[in-house]
Design a protein around this motif. Structure first.
Motif, PDB file in Angstrom:
ATOM      1  N   MET A   1      10.597  11.727  -4.769  1.00  0.00           N
ATOM      2  CA  MET A   1      10.574  10.971  -6.017  1.00  0.00           C
ATOM      3  C   MET A   1       9.229  11.094  -6.713  1.00  0.00           C
ATOM      4  O   MET A   1       9.064  10.669  -7.854  1.00  0.00           O
ATOM      5  CB  MET A   1      10.867   9.483  -5.752  1.00  0.00           C
ATOM      6  N   GLY A   2       8.235  11.622  -5.979  1.00  0.00           N
ATOM      7  CA  GLY A   2       6.924  11.841  -6.597  1.00  0.00           C
ATOM      8  C   GLY A   2       6.059  10.606  -6.663  1.00  0.00           C
ATOM      9  O   GLY A   2       5.093  10.582  -7.406  1.00  0.00           O
ATOM     10  N   TYR A   3       6.405   9.578  -5.925  1.00  0.00           N
ATOM     11  CA  TYR A   3       5.505   8.425  -5.856  1.00  0.00           C
ATOM     12  C   TYR A   3       5.585   7.811  -4.472  1.00  0.00           C
ATOM     13  O   TYR A   3       6.526   8.048  -3.722  1.00  0.00           O
ATOM     14  CB  TYR A   3       5.828   7.386  -6.928  1.00  0.00           C
ATOM     15  N   LYS A   4       4.566   7.022  -4.173  1.00  0.00           N
ATOM     16  CA  LYS A   4       4.507   6.382  -2.858  1.00  0.00           C
ATOM     17  C   LYS A   4       4.700   4.887  -3.018  1.00  0.00           C
ATOM     18  O   LYS A   4       4.206   4.291  -3.969  1.00  0.00           O
ATOM     19  CB  LYS A   4       3.126   6.629  -2.236  1.00  0.00           C
ATOM     20  N   LEU A   5       5.423   4.307  -2.100  1.00  0.00           N
ATOM     21  CA  LEU A   5       5.597   2.861  -2.146  1.00  0.00           C
ATOM     22  C   LEU A   5       4.461   2.178  -1.408  1.00  0.00           C
ATOM     23  O   LEU A   5       3.904   2.728  -0.462  1.00  0.00           O
ATOM     24  CB  LEU A   5       6.920   2.453  -1.483  1.00  0.00           C
ATOM     25  N   ARG A   6       4.137   0.977  -1.850  1.00  0.00           N
ATOM     26  CA  ARG A   6       3.116   0.187  -1.162  1.00  0.00           C
ATOM     27  C   ARG A   6       3.787  -1.026  -0.514  1.00  0.00           C
ATOM     28  O   ARG A   6       4.471  -1.794  -1.178  1.00  0.00           O
ATOM     29  CB  ARG A   6       2.066  -0.263  -2.186  1.00  0.00           C
ATOM     30  N   PHE A   7       3.631  -1.124   0.800  1.00  0.00           N
ATOM     31  CA  PHE A   7       4.188  -2.262   1.539  1.00  0.00           C
ATOM     32  C   PHE A   7       3.054  -3.223   1.856  1.00  0.00           C
ATOM     33  O   PHE A   7       2.031  -2.810   2.384  1.00  0.00           O
ATOM     34  CB  PHE A   7       4.824  -1.801   2.867  1.00  0.00           C
ATOM     35  N   SER A   8       3.219  -4.499   1.541  1.00  0.00           N
ATOM     36  CA  SER A   8       2.162  -5.446   1.890  1.00  0.00           C
ATOM     37  C   SER A   8       2.731  -6.816   2.228  1.00  0.00           C
ATOM     38  O   SER A   8       3.861  -7.142   1.888  1.00  0.00           O
ATOM     39  CB  SER A   8       1.154  -5.564   0.744  1.00  0.00           C
ATOM     40  N   GLN A   9       1.889  -7.570   2.931  1.00  0.00           N
ATOM     41  CA  GLN A   9       2.253  -8.946   3.262  1.00  0.00           C
ATOM     42  C   GLN A   9       2.037  -9.792   2.020  1.00  0.00           C
ATOM     43  O   GLN A   9       1.008  -9.673   1.366  1.00  0.00           O
ATOM     44  CB  GLN A   9       1.354  -9.436   4.399  1.00  0.00           C
ATOM     45  N   TYR A  10       2.980 -10.656   1.665  1.00  0.00           N
ATOM     46  CA  TYR A  10       2.798 -11.508   0.481  1.00  0.00           C
ATOM     47  C   TYR A  10       2.448 -12.929   0.908  1.00  0.00           C
ATOM     48  O   TYR A  10       1.544 -13.532   0.381  1.00  0.00           O
ATOM     49  CB  TYR A  10       4.066 -11.487  -0.371  1.00  0.00           C
ATOM     50  N   ASN A  11       3.220 -13.476   1.836  1.00  0.00           N
ATOM     51  CA  ASN A  11       2.783 -14.700   2.525  1.00  0.00           C
ATOM     52  C   ASN A  11       3.298 -14.616   3.959  1.00  0.00           C
ATOM     53  O   ASN A  11       3.698 -13.537   4.401  1.00  0.00           O
ATOM     54  CB  ASN A  11       3.224 -15.971   1.774  1.00  0.00           C
ATOM     55  N   GLU A  12       3.296 -15.741   4.666  1.00  0.00           N
ATOM     56  CA  GLU A  12       3.621 -15.702   6.104  1.00  0.00           C
ATOM     57  C   GLU A  12       5.003 -15.118   6.372  1.00  0.00           C
ATOM     58  O   GLU A  12       5.276 -14.638   7.456  1.00  0.00           O
ATOM     59  CB  GLU A  12       3.598 -17.107   6.718  1.00  0.00           C
ATOM     60  N   ARG A  13       5.895 -15.257   5.413  1.00  0.00           N
ATOM     61  CA  ARG A  13       7.261 -14.818   5.698  1.00  0.00           C
ATOM     62  C   ARG A  13       7.868 -14.020   4.558  1.00  0.00           C
ATOM     63  O   ARG A  13       9.053 -14.104   4.283  1.00  0.00           O
ATOM     64  CB  ARG A  13       8.142 -16.006   6.090  1.00  0.00           C
ATOM     65  N   SER A  14       7.027 -13.247   3.879  1.00  0.00           N
ATOM     66  CA  SER A  14       7.612 -12.349   2.894  1.00  0.00           C
ATOM     67  C   SER A  14       6.823 -11.057   2.748  1.00  0.00           C
ATOM     68  O   SER A  14       5.611 -11.013   2.970  1.00  0.00           O
ATOM     69  CB  SER A  14       7.788 -13.043   1.553  1.00  0.00           C
ATOM     70  N   ILE A  15       7.570 -10.017   2.398  1.00  0.00           N
ATOM     71  CA  ILE A  15       6.998  -8.677   2.276  1.00  0.00           C
ATOM     72  C   ILE A  15       7.241  -8.169   0.866  1.00  0.00           C
ATOM     73  O   ILE A  15       8.349  -8.277   0.333  1.00  0.00           O
ATOM     74  CB  ILE A  15       7.644  -7.731   3.309  1.00  0.00           C
ATOM     75  N   TRP A  19       6.464  -0.241  -6.298  1.00  0.00           N
ATOM     76  CA  TRP A  19       6.528   1.097  -6.864  1.00  0.00           C
ATOM     77  C   TRP A  19       5.419   1.182  -7.923  1.00  0.00           C
ATOM     78  O   TRP A  19       4.848   0.143  -8.305  1.00  0.00           O
ATOM     79  CB  TRP A  19       7.888   1.284  -7.539  1.00  0.00           C
ATOM     80  N   PRO A  20       5.100   2.359  -8.458  1.00  0.00           N
ATOM     81  CA  PRO A  20       4.135   2.399  -9.556  1.00  0.00           C
ATOM     82  C   PRO A  20       4.628   1.501 -10.704  1.00  0.00           C
ATOM     83  O   PRO A  20       5.835   1.458 -10.969  1.00  0.00           O
ATOM     84  CB  PRO A  20       4.124   3.872  -9.975  1.00  0.00           C
ATOM     85  N   ALA A  21       3.693   0.796 -11.350  1.00  0.00           N
ATOM     86  CA  ALA A  21       4.083  -0.213 -12.344  1.00  0.00           C
ATOM     87  C   ALA A  21       4.556   0.405 -13.656  1.00  0.00           C
ATOM     88  O   ALA A  21       3.814   0.480 -14.642  1.00  0.00           O
ATOM     89  CB  ALA A  21       2.907  -1.163 -12.585  1.00  0.00           C
ATOM     90  N   ASN A  22       5.799   0.879 -13.650  1.00  0.00           N
ATOM     91  CA  ASN A  22       6.375   1.466 -14.864  1.00  0.00           C
ATOM     92  C   ASN A  22       7.741   0.855 -15.137  1.00  0.00           C
ATOM     93  O   ASN A  22       8.426   0.432 -14.220  1.00  0.00           O
ATOM     94  CB  ASN A  22       6.593   2.969 -14.691  1.00  0.00           C
ATOM     95  N   ILE A  23       8.107   0.900 -16.421  1.00  0.00           N
ATOM     96  CA  ILE A  23       9.483   0.546 -16.769  1.00  0.00           C
ATOM     97  C   ILE A  23      10.230   1.857 -16.906  1.00  0.00           C
ATOM     98  O   ILE A  23       9.975   2.630 -17.835  1.00  0.00           O
ATOM     99  CB  ILE A  23       9.531  -0.248 -18.086  1.00  0.00           C
ATOM    100  N   ASP A  24      11.085   2.139 -15.922  1.00  0.00           N
ATOM    101  CA  ASP A  24      11.722   3.444 -15.880  1.00  0.00           C
ATOM    102  C   ASP A  24      13.077   3.290 -15.197  1.00  0.00           C
ATOM    103  O   ASP A  24      13.172   2.703 -14.114  1.00  0.00           O
ATOM    104  CB  ASP A  24      10.826   4.400 -15.079  1.00  0.00           C
ATOM    105  N   GLU A  25      14.107   3.811 -15.851  1.00  0.00           N
ATOM    106  CA  GLU A  25      15.439   3.561 -15.339  1.00  0.00           C
ATOM    107  C   GLU A  25      15.718   4.259 -14.006  1.00  0.00           C
ATOM    108  O   GLU A  25      16.391   3.711 -13.146  1.00  0.00           O
ATOM    109  CB  GLU A  25      16.481   3.968 -16.380  1.00  0.00           C
ATOM    110  N   ASN A  26      15.163   5.452 -13.812  1.00  0.00           N
ATOM    111  CA  ASN A  26      15.364   6.136 -12.533  1.00  0.00           C
ATOM    112  C   ASN A  26      14.701   5.363 -11.397  1.00  0.00           C
ATOM    113  O   ASN A  26      15.245   5.253 -10.295  1.00  0.00           O
ATOM    114  CB  ASN A  26      14.795   7.562 -12.579  1.00  0.00           C
TER     115      ASN A  26
END
Lengths: 239, 281
Positions: A1-15, A19-26
């Motif tokens: 897809m030509g981009y990398k996803l970023r996985f991070s901890q948001y709080n104790e029980r959510s992830i 994706w890159p911050a774009n408005i794109d239908e694909n």
């Protein structure tokens, strides 16, 4: 897809997956595909998922002990998805009455943009919009695809009470207010449809990834549809 | 059942919130102070999901219509039964015509009344939590009759539980970095963590705004998910801590995230209260 996803901890029980911050239908399809794979796998511990233009937030029912393990599981799942689209989308036809009584800002908008009201209505109702996600208010659709000719800055002072069903334009966006609420967009019409019904599950018949197309109706038809909805005789049209 | 004689400043029925509907923009809602409400439920042997009455700043006045057992926890509003002072943090039997009332708030901001088996308000999308735009009743009102479960205890009682009241006066919020924390300069990050804040008068179940304004030049982000406890920073410098009734998505940079415990802690804070921030790794 030509981009990398970023996985991070948001709080104790959510992830959070970004994706890159774009408005794109694909990219939206990639986001929603991943969401539906997670839903299909029915992770029992995931109790809620929020999707937006370029993120998924997964909320677990209890504290996550090892985030790295969880990231790995999700990454494997993301990579394993085959190319065939899981996503089934529908296109809904949404009636809008653009008559003056429902379109308190249409005169001003028409004057400021130097476009006739008829031209605005035509441009607004000829587009097939994509529902990127639902947020802001219960049942508020984030629609993509507004014709640039119709882009118009939000009001400097928001209205304290925009009526339920109001169809409006703000900046590069158009939308429908699912309930009475304050709002700073320019109101050009009103739809008699119930976009959000908390008594039903799911509470919206439209979901992220679906498409909508507006069609103009006269006030008489507006009232008829309203009655039909009250007596449960209205069936939403799909294309 | 209990009849509402006075509703108090802002009183609602709340449970653990509305799960599974956030992709339709439905706020999670639920008790603001999960620690206090769980404590009251545990005292009565209720399930954690049992709905409780959450009262903000001033208490309600309730007339009992059926015999049951209640427990009060959270902020100290000087509760009375038939005009006589009663203890908080323990189970209390009530009988028909007993009047439960509350006096002056002496610490904290929100008080919880749990009743044996839980209150039975309207269930919408899997939750009894009152919420604007979702449930018909948004808060309890005078003359309302609050129904509750009359069918026995579900779990053994925990009569020996001890409530940590220092928790109500705790002024340190534990936070983690929000997704846009790194967009701040190092100096701004240090200031954000160290300077301390005050609760502004704009505080409710949706959000708490903090003072003073925090100088920054962050741009709005592409609308993205938010949760209760997310701290948003507006271009004008307003720090907004989202609370239980918050919307599901937002467009301001998310600079910090409160821990679950800190959301409960903040929900016991009132206009003018001072707060410190402690960054966990």
């Amino acid at each position: 897809m030509g981009y990398k996803l970023r996985f991070s901890q948001y709080n104790e029980r959510s992830i959070l997956v970004e994706w890159p911050a774009n408005i794109d239908e694909n990219m939206l399809h990639d986001v929603l595909n991943f969401k539906s794979i997670i839903e299909l796998k029915s992770f029992k511990q995931i109790v809620d998922i929020i999707s937006t233009y370029a993120s998924l937030l997964m909320i677990y029912n209890s504290t996550i002990d090892n985030f790295n393990d969880e990231f790995s599981t999700l990454k494997v799942l993301y990579k394993s998805q085959d190319s065939k689209k899981l996503l089934k989308s529908k296109t809904f036809r949404i009636p809008v009455c653009y008559e003056d009584e429902f379109a308190m800002d249409l005169d001003n908008y028409s004057e400021a943009k130097n476009l006739s009201k008829a031209a605005i209505i035509k441009l607004h109702s000829e587009t097939v919009y994509t529902v990127f996600f639902i947020g802001f208010l219960p049942g508020f659709l984030y629609l993509g695809g507004l014709n640039p000719i119709l882009h118009f800055d939000r009001k400097e002072t928001p209205n304290l009470n925009v009526k339920k069903g109001s169809v409006a334009i703000g900046g590069k966006q158009t939308g429908i207010y699912p309930q009475d609420s304050p709002g700073g967009w320019h109101i050009i019409g009103n739809s008699p449809l119930e976009l959000f019904n908390p008594k039903q599950n799911p509470p919206c018949f439209i979901k992220a990834g679906d498409k909508v197309k507006f069609y103009p109706i006269a006030k008489s038809e507006y009232l008829r549809i309203q009655d039909d909805i009250k007596s449960s005789n209205f069936n939403i049209e799909t294309l | 059942m209990m009849k509402v004689l006075k509703a108090g400043f802002y009183s609602t029925i709340q449970d653990q919130g509305r799960l599974g509907h956030r992709s339709y923009g439905v706020p999670v809602s639920g008790v603001m102070d999960a620690y206090s409400s769980e404590f009251a439920n545990k005292l009565l042997g209720n399930k954690i999901e049992a709905a409780v009455l959450e009262m903000t700043m001033t208490g309600a006045e309730l007339q009992c219509l059926k015999p049951t057992t209640i427990a009060i926890s959270g902020a100290h509003m000087n509760p009375k039964l038939n005009g006589k002072v009663i203890e908080m943090f323990r189970s209390i039997s009530v009988k028909p015509d007993d009047i439960l009332s509350f006096g002056k708030l002496s610490n904290g901001f929100r008080t919880y009344v749990a009743v044996k088996g839980g209150f039975l308000s309207e269930t919408v999308l899997g939750s009894r939590s009152m919420a604007k735009g979702i449930t018909e009743a948004v808060r309890i009102q005078r003359e309302d009759v609050l129904e509750f479960n009359l069918t026995g205890l579900l779990n053994p009682k925990h009569a020996k539980l001890k409530f940590n009241t220092s928790y109500l006066d705790d002024d340190v919020l534990a936070v983690t970095k929000g997704p846009e924390f790194d967009a701040l300069t190092k100096a701004q990050q240090a200031l954000l963590i160290n300077q301390g804040f005050q609760v502004s008068k704009f505080n409710n179940r949706m959000a708490y705004q903090l003072l003073p304004l925090f100088n920054n030049n962050l741009k709005p982000i592409l609308t993205a998910p938010v949760l209760p406890g997310t701290v948003q920073l507006t271009p004008s410098g307003q720090l907004i801590v989202l609370m239980r009734d918050c919307q599901t998505t937002g467009g301001y940079p998310r600079v910090l995230q409160l821990t679950e415990k800190s959301i409960s802690c903040l929900s016991q804070k009132n206009t003018g209260n001072h707060l410190k921030i402690s960054l966990k790794d």
